[in-house]
Design an enzyme around this catalytic site. Sequence first.
Site, PDB file in Angstrom:
ATOM      1  N   ARG A  37     -28.020 -11.811 146.292  1.00 25.83           N
ATOM      2  CA  ARG A  37     -28.191 -11.457 147.712  1.00 25.83           C
ATOM      3  C   ARG A  37     -28.499  -9.965 147.910  1.00 25.83           C
ATOM      4  NH1 ARG A  37     -24.761 -10.664 152.654  1.00 25.83           N
ATOM      5  NH2 ARG A  37     -25.711 -11.860 154.351  1.00 25.83           N
ATOM      6  N   ILE A  63     -30.003 -11.295 158.380  1.00 20.15           N
ATOM      7  CA  ILE A  63     -29.780 -12.232 157.279  1.00 20.15           C
ATOM      8  C   ILE A  63     -28.418 -12.861 157.597  1.00 20.15           C
ATOM      9  CG2 ILE A  63     -28.946 -10.299 155.829  1.00 20.15           C
ATOM     10  CD1 ILE A  63     -29.678 -11.918 153.353  1.00 20.15           C
ATOM     11  N   SER A  64     -28.363 -14.193 157.607  1.00 19.70           N
ATOM     12  CA  SER A  64     -27.142 -14.879 158.037  1.00 19.70           C
ATOM     13  C   SER A  64     -25.971 -14.560 157.113  1.00 19.70           C
ATOM     14  CB  SER A  64     -27.359 -16.390 158.022  1.00 19.70           C
ATOM     15  OG  SER A  64     -28.425 -16.758 158.849  1.00 19.70           O
ATOM     16  N   GLN A  65     -24.788 -14.745 157.661  1.00 20.10           N
ATOM     17  CA  GLN A  65     -23.551 -14.601 156.882  1.00 20.10           C
ATOM     18  C   GLN A  65     -23.560 -15.640 155.748  1.00 20.10           C
ATOM     19  OE1 GLN A  65     -20.273 -15.127 159.519  1.00 20.10           O
ATOM     20  NE2 GLN A  65     -18.760 -15.226 157.880  1.00 20.10           N
ATOM     21  N   PRO A  66     -23.148 -15.269 154.533  1.00 17.92           N
ATOM     22  CA  PRO A  66     -23.166 -16.233 153.422  1.00 17.92           C
ATOM     23  C   PRO A  66     -22.423 -17.532 153.731  1.00 17.92           C
ATOM     24  CG  PRO A  66     -22.780 -14.044 152.579  1.00 17.92           C
ATOM     25  CD  PRO A  66     -22.780 -13.926 154.071  1.00 17.92           C
TER      26      PRO A  66
END
Length: 213
Positions: A37, A63-66
């Site tokens: 990431r 970028i979305s949260q994992p």
Amino acid sequence: MEDLPRYQGLRRRLVERIQSKGIQDQAVVASIGRVPRHLFVDPALREHAYEDRALPLMAGQTISQPYTVAYQTQLLCVQAGHKVLEIGTGSGYQTAVLCELGAEVYSVELERRLYERAKVLLEKLGYRARLRWGDGRFGWPTYAPFDRILLTAATDRVPEALFEQLSEGGILVAPVGRSSHQVMTVYRKIGQTLSCEEKGYFKFVPLRSAEYR
Ligand code: SAH
């Protein structure tokens, strides 16, 4: 491209964290554990890449949260060989996670600079996704139908074209709602009917139309 032991260690900790938050699908967990990431975030934010939070990308996107990536991916029930359409490539991180699951991935992004950056990066990392610059509300008719469709931007109504491009028995996952939070919604196409199941609340950037970019 570099994947230093330090980042590998941080990534293992991130994987433990998303598991402790309830992600149980081992294939999804393993995919999150393999995608670097830190290469998908802005270089200035690399040190934060393995914190479980969303980070800013260029052009006001995120970028979305994992955990959110893992949650959406788990709901999608992807199997190797599935044709998956993603709307909102962004950094390309979610695209890479889908590739790790063995899916044949198609992804559409409205922001030209994000599309170009993701294309170069995914190629460099050896991910063979097909990317397109354009308005994902129209799907990608050339390659339809898709076994799975994933929206990574919020919409108050899933565009009809996307349901049309979903195969029989297919699953579409989308954050639905116009307020500050959306309900993660899972649609299943059974014959000509769509079933719909609502999951938890999340917060996404909006799915935009090309005119309002
Ligand atoms: N999946 C991404 C998260 C992206 S955030 C990741 O892993 O990084 C949502 C993305 O949807 C943004 O990049 C935004 O530019 C894009 N987007 C918004 N409206 C769109 C549209 N109509 N068609 C395609 N992409 C769109």
